[in-house]
Scaffold this motif. Structure first.
Motif, PDB file in Angstrom:
ATOM      1  N   ASN A   1      54.303  41.089  47.109  1.00 47.23           N
ATOM      2  CA  ASN A   1      54.196  40.208  45.947  1.00 47.23           C
ATOM      3  C   ASN A   1      53.000  40.564  45.066  1.00 47.23           C
ATOM      4  O   ASN A   1      53.078  40.455  43.843  1.00 47.23           O
ATOM      5  N   VAL A   2      51.909  40.980  45.688  1.00 51.85           N
ATOM      6  CA  VAL A   2      50.726  41.373  44.916  1.00 51.85           C
ATOM      7  C   VAL A   2      51.055  42.573  44.038  1.00 51.85           C
ATOM      8  O   VAL A   2      50.753  42.592  42.840  1.00 51.85           O
ATOM      9  N   VAL A   3      51.677  43.594  44.619  1.00 52.16           N
ATOM     10  CA  VAL A   3      52.020  44.790  43.858  1.00 52.16           C
ATOM     11  C   VAL A   3      53.067  44.470  42.793  1.00 52.16           C
ATOM     12  O   VAL A   3      52.973  44.924  41.650  1.00 52.16           O
TER      13      VAL A   3
ATOM     14  N   ILE B   1      46.526  45.032  39.347  1.00 49.46           N
ATOM     15  CA  ILE B   1      46.568  44.832  40.796  1.00 49.46           C
ATOM     16  C   ILE B   1      45.283  44.167  41.283  1.00 49.46           C
ATOM     17  O   ILE B   1      45.304  43.232  42.094  1.00 49.46           O
ATOM     18  N   LYS B   2      44.141  44.648  40.790  1.00 54.47           N
ATOM     19  CA  LYS B   2      42.867  44.062  41.193  1.00 54.47           C
ATOM     20  C   LYS B   2      42.788  42.587  40.806  1.00 54.47           C
ATOM     21  O   LYS B   2      42.272  41.755  41.569  1.00 54.47           O
ATOM     22  N   SER B   3      43.299  42.257  39.620  1.00 55.94           N
ATOM     23  CA  SER B   3      43.282  40.867  39.188  1.00 55.94           C
ATOM     24  C   SER B   3      44.148  39.999  40.076  1.00 55.94           C
ATOM     25  O   SER B   3      43.783  38.868  40.417  1.00 55.94           O
ATOM     26  N   VAL B   4      45.303  40.521  40.466  1.00 49.68           N
ATOM     27  CA  VAL B   4      46.188  39.758  41.350  1.00 49.68           C
ATOM     28  C   VAL B   4      45.540  39.611  42.727  1.00 49.68           C
ATOM     29  O   VAL B   4      45.628  38.549  43.355  1.00 49.68           O
ATOM     30  N   MET B   5      44.903  40.675  43.222  1.00 46.14           N
ATOM     31  CA  MET B   5      44.184  40.585  44.493  1.00 46.14           C
ATOM     32  C   MET B   5      43.090  39.518  44.418  1.00 46.14           C
ATOM     33  O   MET B   5      42.929  38.712  45.343  1.00 46.14           O
ATOM     34  N   TYR B   6      42.344  39.522  43.330  1.00 43.80           N
ATOM     35  CA  TYR B   6      41.283  38.536  43.128  1.00 43.80           C
ATOM     36  C   TYR B   6      41.870  37.122  43.090  1.00 43.80           C
ATOM     37  O   TYR B   6      41.342  36.194  43.722  1.00 43.80           O
ATOM     38  N   TYR B   7      42.949  36.959  42.343  1.00 40.73           N
ATOM     39  CA  TYR B   7      43.677  35.681  42.266  1.00 40.73           C
ATOM     40  C   TYR B   7      44.111  35.226  43.660  1.00 40.73           C
ATOM     41  O   TYR B   7      43.912  34.072  44.055  1.00 40.73           O
ATOM     42  N   ASP B   8      44.683  36.157  44.415  1.00 38.90           N
ATOM     43  CA  ASP B   8      45.188  35.830  45.746  1.00 38.90           C
ATOM     44  C   ASP B   8      44.046  35.477  46.699  1.00 38.90           C
ATOM     45  O   ASP B   8      44.141  34.508  47.463  1.00 38.90           O
TER      46      ASP B   8
END
Length: 270
Positions: free
Chosen positions: A13-15, A245-252
């Motif tokens: 989901n992150v990717v 991707i980094k933003s989604v990782m940070y969000y997650d």
């Protein structure tokens, strides 16, 4: 995606979220990335601009995720005053990794040398080689794990209003990624496989033609500059995907560690 409530996300989901963000804002993100890669040709100041534009893309992506989209011009008002801090994030991580490399190489050298000095050339060399190999493997694992802890280091600086320095942003990345190294490594591997075809076409394939040419010929330098152009183009295409991707990782990571406080905290920061 941006309207859904905050909840932990799987690696896939992150990717996928990163791909959706990039696809939905392709022209805007790509244009900023092209500017960034042109700036990178200018030492120091250009590198700072590149780092700041990378943070700009991450901020735009994150704001999309929390349903508070920003225009490029509005996001730039926050990012530009922190331009040198973004460069500081890169140099800060580079210095940490450099110090770690030196420590590992010294440890490997001593691991080989000490058994040789104690046991002599014959017995000590074998034992020293084994010890050096073990330390080399351990060193690689340590570097990968530490780099994973700093993988989103520029995103807090781009997003959080109370973070204004590169060191603060690196520390925030270290805080958020605690206990998440394994997931981060899976995400990086999957994202790398997604971008691999582009990197092969724009980076590896052109290099094949260059290595077969004589550096003293005009053809070599023509191919060299063509390769440089392809490399910059490939980097410009891939970089926004990684920043998303980094933003989604940070969000997650924030949703996992802070939950719905993410929405309240972001409201206070604004």
């Amino acid at each position: 995606m941006s309207q859904s409530p905050l909840r932990p996300m799987s690696v896939g989901n992150v990717v996928s979220a990163g791909m959706v963000l990039y696809r939905s804002n392709f022209k805007s993100y790509l244009l900023q990335s092209i500017f960034a890669h042109l700036w990178i040709l200018l030492p120091i100041y250009g590198w700072a601009k590149y780092a700041a534009i990378s943070g700009l893309i991450s901020r735009l992506a994150f704001k999309e995720l929390i349903s508070k989209p920003e225009s490029v011009s509005h996001a730039r008002e926050t990012i530009n005053p922190r331009m040198w801090s973004f460069l500081g994030v890169g140099f800060g991580i580079a210095l940490r990794l450099f110090g770690l490399y030196i420590a590992i190489y010294v440890a490997i050298f001593l691991a080989f040398l000490i058994p040789v000095l104690i046991l002599g050339q014959q017995g000590g060399a074998i034992l020293g080689a084994i010890a050096a190999l073990v330390l080399f493997i351990v060193g690689i694992v340590v570097i990968i794990r530490l780099y994973s802890r700093w993988s989103i280091a520029e995103v807090p600086l781009a997003v959080e209003e109370n973070i204004t320095g590169g060191g603060q942003s690196i520390d925030r990345s270290w805080e958020l990624t605690e206990g998440a190294v394994g997931r981060i490594q899976y995400i990086v591997v999957v994202a790398f496989l997604v971008t691999l075809p582009i990197q092969i076409v724009t980076g590896y394939v052109p290099s094949i033609f260059q290595v077969r040419l004589d550096p003293n010929t005009q053809a070599y330098w023509i191919v060299y500059f063509i390769n440089l152009a392809f490399s910059l183009l490939g980097g410009a295409v891939v970089m926004p995907f990684w920043q998303a991707i980094k933003s989604v990782m940070y969000y997650d990571l924030r949703s996992r560690r802070e939950g719905l406080d993410l929405q309240m905290r972001d409201r206070r920061e604004r």
